[in-house]
Design an enzyme around this catalytic site. Structure first.
Site, PDB file in Angstrom:
ATOM      1  N   PRO A 137       0.774  -1.105   0.080  1.00  0.00           N
ATOM      2  CA  PRO A 137      -0.059   0.033   0.141  1.00  0.00           C
ATOM      3  C   PRO A 137       0.933   1.170   0.111  1.00  0.00           C
ATOM      4  O   PRO A 137       0.290   2.591  -0.261  1.00  0.00           O
ATOM      5  CB  PRO A 137      -0.883  -0.068   1.283  1.00  0.00           C
ATOM      6  CG  PRO A 137      -0.098  -1.009   2.235  1.00  0.00           C
ATOM      7  CD  PRO A 137       0.517  -2.084   1.137  1.00  0.00           C
ATOM      8  N   GLU A 174       2.531  -6.640   8.843  1.00  0.00           N
ATOM      9  CA  GLU A 174       2.646  -5.260   8.836  1.00  0.00           C
ATOM     10  C   GLU A 174       3.820  -4.788   7.609  1.00  0.00           C
ATOM     11  O   GLU A 174       4.438  -3.773   7.578  1.00  0.00           O
ATOM     12  CB  GLU A 174       3.388  -4.950  10.214  1.00  0.00           C
ATOM     13  CG  GLU A 174       2.239  -5.018  11.328  1.00  0.00           C
ATOM     14  CD  GLU A 174       1.090  -4.072  11.205  1.00  0.00           C
ATOM     15  OE1 GLU A 174       1.191  -2.827  10.788  1.00  0.00           O
ATOM     16  OE2 GLU A 174      -0.138  -4.672  11.097  1.00  0.00           O
ATOM     17  N   ARG A 206      -3.393  -8.954 -20.352  1.00  0.00           N
ATOM     18  CA  ARG A 206      -4.324  -8.617 -21.213  1.00  0.00           C
ATOM     19  C   ARG A 206      -3.845  -7.753 -22.299  1.00  0.00           C
ATOM     20  O   ARG A 206      -4.319  -7.447 -23.468  1.00  0.00           O
ATOM     21  CB  ARG A 206      -5.723  -8.241 -20.671  1.00  0.00           C
ATOM     22  CG  ARG A 206      -5.767  -6.655 -19.812  1.00  0.00           C
ATOM     23  CD  ARG A 206      -6.922  -6.435 -19.383  1.00  0.00           C
ATOM     24  NE  ARG A 206      -8.196  -6.728 -20.024  1.00  0.00           N
ATOM     25  CZ  ARG A 206      -8.538  -5.957 -20.797  1.00  0.00           C
ATOM     26  NH1 ARG A 206      -7.894  -4.708 -21.240  1.00  0.00           N
ATOM     27  NH2 ARG A 206      -9.745  -5.929 -21.488  1.00  0.00           N
ATOM     28  N   ASP A 242      -9.808   0.583 -24.227  1.00  0.00           N
ATOM     29  CA  ASP A 242     -10.386   0.255 -22.838  1.00  0.00           C
ATOM     30  C   ASP A 242     -10.326   1.537 -22.129  1.00  0.00           C
ATOM     31  O   ASP A 242      -9.599   2.414 -22.791  1.00  0.00           O
ATOM     32  CB  ASP A 242      -9.149  -0.486 -22.187  1.00  0.00           C
ATOM     33  CG  ASP A 242      -9.465  -1.965 -22.323  1.00  0.00           C
ATOM     34  OD1 ASP A 242     -10.596  -2.528 -22.623  1.00  0.00           O
ATOM     35  OD2 ASP A 242      -8.468  -3.042 -21.990  1.00  0.00           O
TER      36      ASP A 242
END
Length: 228
Positions: free
Chosen positions: A89, A116, A154, A169
């Site tokens: 993150p 963590e 893809r 897209d």
């Protein structure tokens, strides 16, 4: 293209990446995808992959030793340069442009964070790129790795049945994709826009461009002007 995923939860990755387009890409030999349990590179009888953080604090931290051992072994099996990615993150936010860039790599080794986080020496001395799929926290990086791999694969030539699909897209041209319709031409009194039934390709292209801009203004105005 070769992709190795290192995770504590292989089944989280295996199921979604064994269906649909991902399955066909592997069956056709376009993608060589391997999913590994990081515990296989531990050396103790209990297969411990984490420990308490130095300096105290909540939770556990993934140990450096098994990650280094796994990456070095997998990288050694490939003659071409490998790119090492950590799902975190705290990483760079993933987007379509980064997906396109990574789709041109020969070999990706994806390390899935957990607990963590990982011992920071992994980030300092092993990983090439930290990637986050959004500003939120997941239970573990395996879920994020599935998103990453799907978006990348893809875009690899030969994976999609129609190569223009990836070009059209959302995000590929900096805008969201225009609305799409299919049969029937009228459903519950709602009709498909006449321009799409006209057969005039120039008018259809202009309509789609206009609609893409309108959808972007309404749903993702933050995308407008990024290329300025």
């Amino acid at each position: 293209m070769k992709i190795d995923i290192l995770t504590l939860f292989p089944e989280i990755c295996r199921a979604p990446l064994s269906e649909s387009i991902m399955k066909r890409a592997q069956e056709n030999g376009i993608i060589d995808l391997r999913i590994h349990n990081l515990r296989d590179w531990t050396r103790d009888k209990h297969h411990i992959v984490d420990d308490a953080p130095f300096g105290g604090g909540q939770g556990m931290v993934m140990k450096a030793e098994p990650i280094f051992a796994a990456v070095e072994e997998l990288r050694g099996q490939i003659s071409e340069k490998s790119k090492i990615i950590l799902m975190s993150p705290a990483g760079h936010r993933f987007d379509q442009q980064l997906a396109a860039q990574l789709s041109r790599e020969w070999h990706l080794i994806i390390v899935c964070g957990h607990y963590e986080g990982v011992d920071h020496r992994v980030i300092e001395h092993l990983v090439d790129l930290e990637i986050s799929i959004g500003d939120y926290v997941l239970t573990n990086g395996a879920i994020a790795a599935v998103v990453l791999v799907d978006a990348i694969v893809r875009l690899v030539p030969g994976v999609l049945g129609h190569e223009q699909s990836a070009v059209d897209d959302s995000f590929s041209a900096g805008l969201l994709e225009a609305p799409q319709y299919t049969r029937p031409a009228e459903f519950r009194g709602w009709k498909v826009p006449n321009v799409l039934l006209s057969g005039n390709h120039a008018e259809i292209a202009a309509w789609r461009k206009e609609q893409a801009l309108e959808r972007t203004k309404e749903n993702r105005p933050d995308l407008l002007g990024r290329g300025d």
